[in-house]
Design a protein around this motif. Structure first.
Motif, PDB file in Angstrom:
ATOM      1  N   ASN A  38     -32.190  14.792  -3.259  1.00  0.00           N
ATOM      2  CA  ASN A  38     -31.424  14.801  -4.509  1.00  0.00           C
ATOM      3  C   ASN A  38     -31.527  16.139  -5.233  1.00  0.00           C
ATOM      4  O   ASN A  38     -31.728  16.211  -6.436  1.00  0.00           O
ATOM      5  CB  ASN A  38     -31.932  13.662  -5.420  1.00  0.00           C
ATOM      6  CG  ASN A  38     -30.885  13.317  -6.477  1.00  0.00           C
ATOM      7  OD1 ASN A  38     -29.710  13.656  -6.315  1.00  0.00           O
ATOM      8  ND2 ASN A  38     -31.318  12.676  -7.541  1.00  0.00           N
ATOM      9  N   ASP A  66     -34.625   9.893  -4.735  1.00  0.00           N
ATOM     10  CA  ASP A  66     -34.633  10.571  -6.027  1.00  0.00           C
ATOM     11  C   ASP A  66     -35.756  11.597  -6.125  1.00  0.00           C
ATOM     12  O   ASP A  66     -35.633  12.597  -6.816  1.00  0.00           O
ATOM     13  CB  ASP A  66     -34.796   9.521  -7.135  1.00  0.00           C
ATOM     14  CG  ASP A  66     -33.953   9.868  -8.342  1.00  0.00           C
ATOM     15  OD1 ASP A  66     -33.395  10.984  -8.381  1.00  0.00           O
ATOM     16  OD2 ASP A  66     -33.856   9.028  -9.256  1.00  0.00           O
ATOM     17  N   VAL A  67     -36.846  11.335  -5.420  1.00  0.00           N
ATOM     18  CA  VAL A  67     -37.993  12.213  -5.581  1.00  0.00           C
ATOM     19  C   VAL A  67     -37.997  13.325  -4.525  1.00  0.00           C
ATOM     20  O   VAL A  67     -38.190  14.493  -4.843  1.00  0.00           O
ATOM     21  CB  VAL A  67     -39.303  11.405  -5.489  1.00  0.00           C
ATOM     22  CG1 VAL A  67     -40.512  12.339  -5.511  1.00  0.00           C
ATOM     23  CG2 VAL A  67     -39.377  10.413  -6.627  1.00  0.00           C
ATOM     24  N   MET A  94     -38.806  10.871 -12.705  1.00  0.00           N
ATOM     25  CA  MET A  94     -37.929  11.019 -11.543  1.00  0.00           C
ATOM     26  C   MET A  94     -36.669  11.802 -11.871  1.00  0.00           C
ATOM     27  O   MET A  94     -35.955  12.251 -10.975  1.00  0.00           O
ATOM     28  CB  MET A  94     -37.565   9.639 -10.992  1.00  0.00           C
ATOM     29  CG  MET A  94     -38.689   9.073 -10.129  1.00  0.00           C
ATOM     30  SD  MET A  94     -38.212   7.583  -9.285  1.00  0.00           S
ATOM     31  CE  MET A  94     -38.367   6.400 -10.576  1.00  0.00           C
ATOM     32  N   ARG A  95     -36.376  11.957 -13.173  1.00  0.00           N
ATOM     33  CA  ARG A  95     -35.218  12.767 -13.518  1.00  0.00           C
ATOM     34  C   ARG A  95     -35.537  14.250 -13.337  1.00  0.00           C
ATOM     35  O   ARG A  95     -34.669  15.074 -13.145  1.00  0.00           O
ATOM     36  CB  ARG A  95     -34.783  12.488 -14.957  1.00  0.00           C
ATOM     37  CG  ARG A  95     -34.118  11.137 -15.086  1.00  0.00           C
ATOM     38  CD  ARG A  95     -34.045  10.692 -16.533  1.00  0.00           C
ATOM     39  NE  ARG A  95     -35.385  10.551 -17.109  1.00  0.00           N
ATOM     40  CZ  ARG A  95     -35.607   9.940 -18.269  1.00  0.00           C
ATOM     41  NH1 ARG A  95     -34.605   9.447 -18.972  1.00  0.00           N
ATOM     42  NH2 ARG A  95     -36.829   9.832 -18.725  1.00  0.00           N
ATOM     43  N   LEU A 108     -38.199  15.193 -11.122  1.00  0.00           N
ATOM     44  CA  LEU A 108     -38.670  15.348  -9.750  1.00  0.00           C
ATOM     45  C   LEU A 108     -37.486  15.212  -8.789  1.00  0.00           C
ATOM     46  O   LEU A 108     -36.873  14.153  -8.707  1.00  0.00           O
ATOM     47  CB  LEU A 108     -39.696  14.261  -9.435  1.00  0.00           C
ATOM     48  CG  LEU A 108     -41.018  14.295 -10.219  1.00  0.00           C
ATOM     49  CD1 LEU A 108     -41.760  12.996 -10.018  1.00  0.00           C
ATOM     50  CD2 LEU A 108     -41.850  15.484  -9.772  1.00  0.00           C
ATOM     51  N   ASN A 109     -37.187  16.280  -8.114  1.00  0.00           N
ATOM     52  CA  ASN A 109     -36.141  16.233  -7.093  1.00  0.00           C
ATOM     53  C   ASN A 109     -36.566  17.118  -5.936  1.00  0.00           C
ATOM     54  O   ASN A 109     -37.269  18.103  -6.147  1.00  0.00           O
ATOM     55  CB  ASN A 109     -34.811  16.784  -7.646  1.00  0.00           C
ATOM     56  CG  ASN A 109     -34.237  15.861  -8.701  1.00  0.00           C
ATOM     57  OD1 ASN A 109     -34.182  14.650  -8.520  1.00  0.00           O
ATOM     58  ND2 ASN A 109     -33.838  16.446  -9.829  1.00  0.00           N
TER      59      ASN A 109
HETATM   60 NA    NA Z   1     -35.177  12.729  -9.214  1.00  0.00          NA
END
Ligand code: NA
Ligand code: NA
Lengths: 169, 110, 89, 932, 118, 496
Positions: D437, D433-434, D356-357, D359-360
């Motif tokens: 963001n 987050d996905v 998720m860091r 995937l934005n």
């Molecule tokens: Na993310």
């Protein structure tokens, strides 16, 4: 005669076996006689390959005489041994003696060596040289429990035992 | 006891004593070569006597036919010298010490 | 009477056996001990012969015969071993 | 109702379909795979009306009656509900996986395992027998292991699968124990018998044990705290697997068990406490940890744990309404979680990452999928108008109506709200987050929408989320009702499945949770920082470390106990013998003197003395080996004489001849073994061994003394009486050997023959190790074959053969026989070997010894077989007397043929042993000369 | 008589056990051979000790128990086969493993002058 | 007269002898045909005997036509016929497997194999204690020779321990037999069983001494703690076909314990008072030792060897319960565990040959060439052994668990059995995971398990699902066998 030899190559041995068989069975019944004959014939056949080449017996009578003589000598020899054994050790004069041999075949040498071992204060230690069939003369090395005179001993052995053996084979 | 039995007894005693003598020689004599004489001769003779004793006993006292003992004697008379021969060969090979007064050591290559 | 004499003989042969044992233990060499063992075989034959007379039975003669035969083989084998290491070569 | 069997059987057969259709195109293969589960679903639909009308359907096939295990199926409301979930979602997964799996992945293997798993799940929910339920229960563990490790080349997949297997396997064993105890207490494993006996069971003293064991099974399977950690690590499985196993099936099996056993086990205080506290803890821990996952599937995994905790908690509360709520949430969770997993799989599949860091802002790339995922996660968060909201509302209501914790009962609604808040927060994270963001960071590829049909399963499920959320009573009302009836085993409580219950406390809790959750999500940094300071615990590493510690522990103790030291093993053996023997001996006390004790005589004293001294001398000179051999020969001789003394000439003969061969053999061995060795044992060990040996000696000696004094009531009189008339021989010992117990003798010569074969084997390719000199370093003598010996030996050979013939034939009536005769023959031949050497004998004796052995045993055996021809048992002897002219009476006996076999075997075996050993040494003998 | 035989059996067993507990194959072989002597006497004596009465019919008035004798005969033969196997196995072990320790390796340190090469 | 009873002994003997005689001793191919064919025929005989023994009273076969207890009797009951069938199945698998090359690793392989079968079957059939000793020796001497088949240091080393321990064991057996004969005057099992009640106090004490020795002897054979030390190195060093056959060897010990304590001496007071407790605790400890060994093992063959120990402990503890239920469970579990461990030994060999240098050691190795065949076989066997459904192991374990009577025993036995199951699950899943999945190095041409090897493996592996599928009739059969075993003694030998 020749065919008999073929079918029955070792009559002396067979006779010997036959007698032993009867001795073993303590019996002269027909059954045992028959089996004794069969075995006396069969066993030498079975193992004829194991036989070492040996001279035949020339004089059976001499052999018999030789046997009784040895038996008598054994008894006599033992009387001497009794004296030697019971007496003090320091009286003993042990020795190794080489007896030159005229005999050449292994069987008679073996018999001689055995005889020597069984009779007066001597034990056959070695037949020298070891190799069979070499030209150099052979010796019998004996250990003597109480040696009086080396030459006399050699003489005695050669006369009393070796000579008749030469007769037999 | 019949005289045959006495004969048996005599042979048995004589045989036993010779057997003992052979063993005694084993214990008493000074080196291997001399000891060897005891068993080869005395013991063999002793056994011969015992074989006779046994044969007399069975054949005459008990009246059974018994000749097998002869074979024992036969065997012993054939084998005892060879046993002695092999033993002394081994002793010579191992160069066992002879007692002090032994002569003719050079003959045995000791 | 014969029995008594035979028992005496047992004693004598038994004594001989013990002497053999002593010789076997004392040695000093292997051959000495082997000689003692061989003598023991022969003394055992003596014992068996006497025993046969004592019991009046011939059942044990074969044992004596075999001791004579087999004692020879084993003594010879040990000698061969001492001489050559390999008894069958 | 054989259809019940088919519902399980079809998917089982279905597991073969993908294997058989592996060569087809992927779509056809997938389609073919779907056919059988579809058929099963048709059966379910066919049977559903009956269940809705309140019936319970049964089908039974006997299997193992001894166990009380039968194939016993039941279809009630609860089963029906689960059947729908398992088959419905299962079919969607088949469709989804068709697109998810790459070309490299083996579809056959995947679908095969998936079908197996489906079978197992169907079996669980249809079981009417507890043992059968357990069987399928374990099958889910196994098939899920195979599914989780589908990508076995990845270490985390392997380890994760093993961890799952271990935890669920552990639970399975506990469950088994629990079930067996239930069976013990209630006398049956059939659910319809068992479920009605809750009172009996709960009164029983074993109830707490049973409860704990069953709950261990349920909790491990449904990943309840503290057994939860296997589930996130099972995420290394392909996503379709996660979507299936961790939404509707595997983990729900634990929940199913709680529901199934609810009528039997629930209701006690212990149940309340254990289930509630476990559920609550799991709910909180799962929700809390879900928040910190960076892996999309990790988040979903912890969320699953949390929701399972919620359901467990509901069952724990113990009210009827709570149970209904639990069942409702089972449905809802399965629907939204399956769709979420599939959505996560699409994201992973199309973007190449689940982090998720990275995937934005995926909304731009895959708006449809994003919408679907957002709806589903809203349902997970409990947003009104979606199905998740409804069950969560019921949950809140139930937390308010309990008194489980007494004065502390207020904690439960509070904690429930906290958990709901966390759940909102992680759902928000999933969405924000996905899909929003900012922009993606460093994705392997540019994301896009998935293939059309890959999205269909998600669409179906999300549609269900909405439909149930909007019209619960219409869509799932009946199903919920029949399922709840089955669980409660009684009348349903009053409940309403409407979406609006007015403004009440549960609604307030929902609103609070939603608000706080959003707030929490946007302030998550603080929480993340706090969490980062806690020590990191990687369950996989932890698992590996623990397993290695276990293996290390095992290794340490294993090697400590099994030191590979024979002396120690033997010591143990003798110590045990001594301990076990001393006891009965002690009981015997004074030896009773029934038998007349014979007076000892001089000869026996002498024999005892000689034997003892020689034996001790053997021990003392065991390091001078030849000497010890001489000494032990003396012992052997004395033993022989003792046999003669006590009237056993046969024994004496045999003992003597065997001993000679043994001595020859040992001497051959001595040639290879060190002749002299240094002292190896210290004083302590010598004393210890001496003590053990002495005790053994005393014990055995005493036993033999006691034995000799016992009165004799033996079967031997028979032998004495029948030896002549029945066996035709006077020597009873021999008749026993060749007739009464001829079978022993056959075995005995077989042993001898085998030993010869084995020895021959041992001697082949023997890397020789020899000495060219004796112990004192003396060179060997040069005279190989002393002439005198050679001459005499060959002269003795015929004599010896004659003697052996004599011994052979007299054996039947006097001491002797084939064995001794054979040995005499063999020894005579061995003497030839000794005197003349191997080569000399080999030229003269061309026998294949193994054939001689075989022929010998064969003759003896055939002698035995021959009696069949006369209708008699094996080895029945025959003899008769014949009158022949001149010969007189002659006895012929089958025993002679038998003994001939013995003779040949003995000759063959002995020669095979000795001659080969001798040959071996000769062939490789180095030249003596020229060696230092 | 009985006591003496029991003593022989006891002493043989004791010496045998002690030998079997030694570290070298040869000692173990000796021990096993001696143990088999003890076993044979033990079985034999379980039939009671009889003097002067064999198990041959008509040879004597009374008979010894023939069964233990037959059992001992079988035991002797089997024991012989087993001993022979062990003897050759220990030769093999010496050849394969380089020493005659029952564990196939000599204990480390202490006496390094051990007879691996005699 | 039913000569079929003796055929399981005589037939392998004849086969073994024929392999040593012309023309068979000249041609390996002929020997292979004879050996495999002989095993199949043996299986047929055994099955016929099993059918015969079902639902019929036990039969005695009086060798030499001498009445019991004077002559040697063979006893055919359901238990012995079960063991015969089990042995014959192993024989077929073993001879078949060996025929693809293993039999070239030394002389006389097939002869020894059949001699071994003769010994094993003899031990199963005989009703005479001394005859049991003889057959023990037959099977032992054959096993010594098979143990060293193929050569190598490890085998020699293991053989020295195995042979010496067993020679001591044989000596103890003889002491025990002398004591039994001296105390009771008989060697026939049924006769002894009938006579126990009539023995005097001293005779009973002597009998107890014999029993103590028998415990050690059978315990050694069965590998019961602390007499199990020989097993690990012996079983893991032998060639695969031999190992597969050896799977039955420890069961001979168990069987003898069963015969003597559950049948012959079942009414003797001392059996309940101390023999069974001794067996109970040593059995449980044996499980612990076996599990420790499995966990400590670094290769699959070692694991398989210690699995044998685990099963022995499981069986011995069960035996000591002495009830018909326990005997029933024991019989089923015995069959299952023997076949499963035998399969594992073959499998270990096949795996070892496909993993290059790594062999069956638990380290990274080459990729297995036949993952489907070997992998499925491994799964079946592992699940069987752990006792997880749906294969035979779970039925066996359930039977065992249910056979334990209420009380403290349950706690101990269940803990031991379930605990060991879990630990075995851990060990086997680890082993499988490493062997099949931890791949390193390039793929190579490896020996494929085709033809004879594959058939032998499949034969043994398939046994497990079949045992499970037909568990119903099988367990009923075991129950009947158990009941029969414990009632035979009450029937006088003459009535049989
Ligand atoms: Na993310
Ligand atoms: Na040689």
């Amino acid at each position: 005669m020749k065919s008999l030899k073929k079918w029955w190559p070792t009559p002396v041995r067979s006779l010997f076996l036959f007698l032993v068989w009867l001795l073993l069975n303590n019996s002269v019944e027909f059954f045992h006689l028959f089996f004794g004959l069969v075995l006396a014939w069969l066993i030498p056949q079975l193992i004829h390959k194991f036989r070492l080449i040996q001279p035949g017996m020339k004089n059976p009578g001499a052999a018999l005489r030789y046997g009784f003589m040895v038996l008598w000598d054994i008894v006599v020899a033992n009387m001497q041994v009794v004296k030697l054994v019971v007496g003090p050790n320091k009286n003993l004069k042990p020795a190794f003696v080489k007896i030159p041999l005229d005999l050449t075949d292994n069987l008679s040498i073996t018999i001689l060596a055995s005889t020597v071992s069984l009779t007066p204060g001597t034990v056959s230690a070695e037949v020298l040289p070891l190799d069979v069939g070499v030209d150099e003369p052979r010796y019998l090395l004996v250990h003597v429990l109480d040696l009086a005179d080396e030459a006399e001993l050699i003489q005695q052995v050669k006369q009393r035992y070796e000579a008749p053996l030469k007769e037999i084979f | 006891m019949s005289w045959l039995e006495w004969l048996v007894a005599l042979l048995a005693v004589a045989g036993s004593l010779f057997v003992l003598l052979g063993s005694f020689a084993l214990v008493k004599l000074p080196d291997f070569y001399t000891r060897l004489h005891g068993p080869t001769k005395a013991t063999t003779l002793g056994l011969g006597a015992l074989v006779l004793a046994s044969m007399v006993y069975f054949n005459f006292v008990k009246g059974e036919l018994s000749l097998q003992q002869l074979l024992i004697a036969l065997f012993l008379f054939i084998t005892a010298p060879i046993t002695a021969h092999m033993l002394i060969k081994a002793a010579l090979h191992l160069k066992l010490k002879t007692s002090a007064p032994t002569s003719g050591k050079q003959n045995a290559d000791l | 009477m014969l029995d008594l004499i035979l028992q005496g003989c047992f004693f004598v042969v038994g004594l001989a056996l013990l002497m053999n044992l002593y010789a076997a233990i004392r040695g000093p060499s292997v051959v000495d001990r082997l000689l003692a063992l061989d003598t023991m075989y022969i003394n055992s034959i003596a014992l068996l012969l006497l025993y046969g007379v004592y019991l009046g039975t011939s059942l044990n003669f074969e044992v004596a015969l075999l001791i004579a035969m087999l004692g020879f083989v084993s003594t010879v084998a040990v000698c061969k071993f001492l001489l050559r290491g390999d008894i069958i070569e | 109702m054989i259809e019940l069997l088919f519902i399980v059987l079809f998917p089982l057969i279905g597991s073969l379909v993908p294997v058989l259709t592996a060569r087809w195109s992927r779509s056809y293969s997938a389609l073919a795979t779907a056919l059988l589960p579809l058929a099963a679903l048709v059966f379910v639909l066919q049977l559903a009306p009956a269940v809705f009308s309140g019936e319970t359907l049964f089908y039974k096939l006997p299997w193992v009656e001894a166990l009380g295990l039968s194939l016993s199926f039941r279809l009630d409301g609860l089963s029906l509900l689960f059947l729908f979930l398992i088959l419905g979602i299962g079919l969607l997964i088949i469709l989804y996986a068709r697109y998810y799996l790459s070309e490299k992945d083996s579809m056959a293997r995947f679908y095969g395992f998936l079908m197996l798993f489906m079978t197992a799940m169907l079996g669980i929910v249809l079981s009417n027998n507890l043992l059968q339920l357990w069987v399928f229960w374990e099958l889910t563990s196994i098939s899920s292991f195979l599914l989780i490790s589908f990508w076995w080349h990845r270490a985390d997949a392997r380890l994760g699968a093993r961890m799952a297997l271990m935890i669920t396997g552990f639970g399975g064993l506990a469950l088994l124990a629990g079930i067996l105890l239930i069976g013990n207490v209630l006398g049956s494993f059939e659910l319809d018998v068992v479920l009605s006996q809750a009172d009996v069971l709960q009164q029983h003293s074993l109830y707490p044990v049973i409860l704990i064991l069953v709950l261990l099974g349920a909790f491990t399977k449904s990943a309840q705290f503290p057994f939860h950690f296997w589930l996130p690590n099972a995420m290394s499985a392909p996503t379709p697997v996660s979507a299936y196993l961790h939404s509707a099936t595997m983990v729900k099996a634990g929940i199913f068990l709680l529901a199934r056993m609810y009528p039997l086990l629930a209701g006690s205080d212990l149940w309340f406490l254990m289930v509630t506290i476990t559920g609550m803890t799991t709910l909180l821990v799962g929700a809390y940890l879900a928040l910190f996952q960076h892996d999309l599937k990790g988040l979903l995994a912890y969320s699953t744990i949390s929701h399972l905790g919620l359901i467990t908690l509901l069952f724990g509360l113990g009210t009827d309404l709570a149970a209904v709520a639990a069942i409702f949430h089972i449905i809802n969770h399965a629907i939204f979680k399956a769709s979420l997993f599939m959505a996560a799989g699409i994201i992973d599949h199309e973007s190449g990452s689940r982090d998720m860091r990275k995937l934005n802002g995926l909304w731009q790339f895959m708006p449809v999928t994003a919408t679907l995922a957002m709806v589903a996660s809203a349902s997970m968060a409990g947003v009104p108008l979606l199905n998740g909201f409804l069950s969560k509302e019921m949950f809140f209501a139930e937390t308010l109506h309990q008194e489980v914790l007494g004065a502390l009962s207020w904690l439960i609604p509070v904690l429930a709200t906290v958990a709901a808040t966390l759940s909102v927060a992680y759902s928000a994270r999933f969405i924000h987050d996905v899909f929003f963001n900012g922009q993606p960071k460093g994705l392997p590829r540019t994301p896009h929408e998935p293939p059309r049909y890959m999205r269909v399963p998600v669409e179906v499920l999300v549609a269900l989320c909405i439909l149930v959320g909007l019209a619960p009573a219409y869509i799932v009302g009946d199903l919920l009702a029949v399922a709840s009836t089955a669980v409660l085993a009684g009348p349903l409580p009053l409940y309403s499945l409407s979406i609006w219950h007015g403004v009440n406390l549960p609604l307030m809790m929902s609103v609070l949770a939603l608000t706080l959750g959003i707030v929490l999500y946007f302030n998550r940094k603080h929480l993340f920082r706090f969490q980062a300071e806690l020590p990191e615990l990687n369950p996989l590493q932890f698992f590996e470390v623990k397993i290695n510690a276990l293996l290390g522990f095992a290794k340490k103790w294993h090697h400590r106990i099994e030191s590979a030291a024979l002396q120690r093993y033997l010591m143990w053996m003798f110590v045990i013998v001594a301990i076990l023997l001393i006891w009965p001996l002690q009981q015997m006390g004074e030896f009773t003197r029934h038998n007349a004790v014979q007076a000892p005589d001089t000869l026996m004293f002498a024999a005892t003395f000689v034997a003892a001294i020689a034996a001790i001398a053997t021990v003392l000179c065991q390091r001078q080996r030849l000497l010890s051999l001489v000494m032990i020969s003396i012992v052997g001789l004395v033993v022989t004489l003792i046999f003669v003394r006590f009237s056993a000439p046969d024994l004496a003969l045999t003992q003597l001849s065997v001993e000679v061969v043994t001595i020859v053999l040992l001497m051959l061995a001595l040639f290879f073994l060190p002749h002299k060795i240094s002292r190896a044992s210290n004083a302590g060990r010598l004393i210890r061994d001496g003590a053990i040996a002495s005790i053994c000696g005393v014990v055995i000696g005493s036993l033999s003394y006691a034995l000799m004094l016992e009165p004799q009531q033996r079967i031997s009189d028979f032998f004495l009486a029948n030896s002549k008339i029945g066996g035709g021989g006077y020597n009873v010992v021999n008749v026993i050997l060749v007739d009464f117990r001829g079978f022993d003798t056959l075995g005995e010569i077989t042993v001898l023959g085998i030993a010869a074969l084995g020895i021959f084997k041992l001697l082949t390719r023997l890397p020789l190790f020899r000495s060219s000199s004796d112990a004192q370093g003396r060179q060997w003598a040069l005279d190989k074959h002393p002439m005198l010996l050679a001459v005499v030996s060959q002269a003795l050979l015929p004599l010896a053969l004659l003697v052996s013939v004599y011994i052979f034939f007299r054996g039947h009536n006097l001491p002797g026989g084939g064995f001794v005769a054979g040995l005499v023959t063999a020894i005579a031949i061995i003497l030839q070997y000794v005197a003349q050497g191997v080569d000399w004998v080999r030229e003269r004796l061309t026998l294949e010894y193994h054939r001689l052995v075989a022929a010998g045993v064969l003759i003896s055996t055939l002698t035995g077989v021959a009696s069949w021809a006369f209708g008699r048992p094996f080895l029945t002897s025959w003899f008769d007397y014949f009158q022949l002219p001149l010969f007189g009476e002659i006895e012929l006996a089958s025993a002679i043929a038998f003994d001939l076999g013995v003779y040949l075997t003995v000759v063959g075996a002995t020669l095979m042993i000795l001659a080969n050993l001798g040959k071996m040494t000769t062939e490789h003998r180095p030249v003596n000369k020229g060696q230092s | 008589m009985e006591l003496l035989v029991a003593i022989i059996i006891g002493v043989l067993t004791c010496c045998a056990v002690f030998l079997i507990l030694r570290a070298r194959t040869f000692a173990v072989m000796l021990g096993l051979t001696m143990l088999s002597y003890a076993v044979n006497l033990f079985i034999f004596s379980s039939g009671g000790l009889k003097i002067g009465v064999g198990a041959v019919l008509n040879a004597t008035e009374e008979y010894a128990d023939p069964l233990p004798q037959a059992l001992v005969l079988t035991a002797i033969v089997i024991g012989f086969a087993m001993t022979a196997f062990l003897v050759v196995l220990s030769i093999r072990a010496r050849a394969d493993l380089g020493n005659d320790h029952v564990d196939g390796k000599l204990p480390v340190a202490k006496n390094t002058r051990q007879g691996a090469s005699s | 007269m039913n000569h079929l009873i003796i055929l399981p002994i005589i037939w392998p003997l004849l086969v073994a002898l024929l392999t040593l005689l012309p023309p068979f001793d000249r041609s390996l191919l002929l020997r292979r045909y004879l050996s495999v064919g002989g095993s199949v025929v043996l299986l047929v005989f055994s099955v016929l005997l099993a059918i015969q023994s079902t639902n019929s009273p036990a039969q005695l076969y009086q060798l030499g036509n001498w009445a019991a207890p004077f002559g040697i009797s063979l006893l055919l009951d359901q238990v012995s016929s079960l063991m015969l069938c089990l042995t014959a199945v192993l024989a077929v698998a073993s001879s078949l497997y060996a025929s693809s090359g293993e039999d070239e690793g030394g002389f006389f392989f097939h002869s020894l194999l059949h001699f071994q079968l003769m010994g094993i079957n003899g031990a199963f059939l005989t009703a005479d204690l001394f005859n049991l000793f003889v057959f023990f020796e037959v099977l032992l001497i054959a096993s010594y020779s098979l143990l060293i088949h193929g050569g190598g240091k490890a085998k020699t080393k293991a053989a020295v321990h195995y042979v010496i321990l067993n020679l001591v064991g044989s000596a103890l057996f003889l002491f025990a037999l002398a004591l039994i004969y001296g105390a009771s005057g008989t060697l026939n099992m049924l006769d002894l069983g009938a006579k126990v009640a009539t023995l005097s106090d001293t005779q009973l004490q002597l009998l107890q001494a014999a029993v103590a020795l028998l415990l050690v002897v059978f315990g050694l054979k069965a590998a019961v703690m602390p007499l199990h030390f020989w097993l690990g190195s012996a079983y893991s060093s032998v060639t695969p076909a031999v190992a597969a056959l050896f799977a039955i060897m420890t069961k001979v010990g168990i069987y003898s314990l069963l015969r003597v304590f559950a049948m012959v001496l079942q009414d003797a007071g001392f059996v309940a008072s101390w023999v069974f407790p001794v067996l109970w605790w040593t059995g449980l400890l044996t499980i612990v030792m076996g599990v420790l060994g499995v966990l400590a093992s670094e290769d699959l063959r070692k694991i398989a060897s210690y699995l044998v120990v685990v099963s022995v402990g499981t069986l011995v503890a069960m035996l000591s319960l002495g009830t018909p239920e326990s005997v029933q469970a024991l019989l089923y579990y015995l069959v299952h565990s023997t076949l499963a461990t035998a399969a594992l030994f073959l499998l270990a060999d096949l795996i070892a040959h496909q993993r290059g240098k790594a062999g069956d050691r638990l380290v990274n190795g080459r990729k297995i060439v036949q993952p489907v065949l070997l992998g499925s076989a491994f799964i079946v066997v592992a699940l069987s052994i752990v006792g997880m459904p749906p294969f035979s192991g779970f039925i066996g374990k359930l039977l065992l668990l249910q056979a334990v009577p209420q009380g403290e025993a349950i706690l101990w036995y269940w803990s031991a059995l379930l605990g060991s199951s879990l630990l075995l699950l851990i060990a086997l899943s680890r082993a499988g995971s490493i062997l099949f999945w931890q791949v390193a190095g390039a793929d190579t041409e490896a020996r494929m398990a085709g033809g004879r090897r594959g058939t032998a493996l499949v034969l043994l592996v398939l046994a497990s699902p079949l045992l499970s599928l037909f568990a119903g009739p099988l367990t009923d059969w075991c129950q009947a066998a158990a009941v029969q075993l414990q009632t035979i003694v009450n029937i006088s030998p003459g009535a049989l």
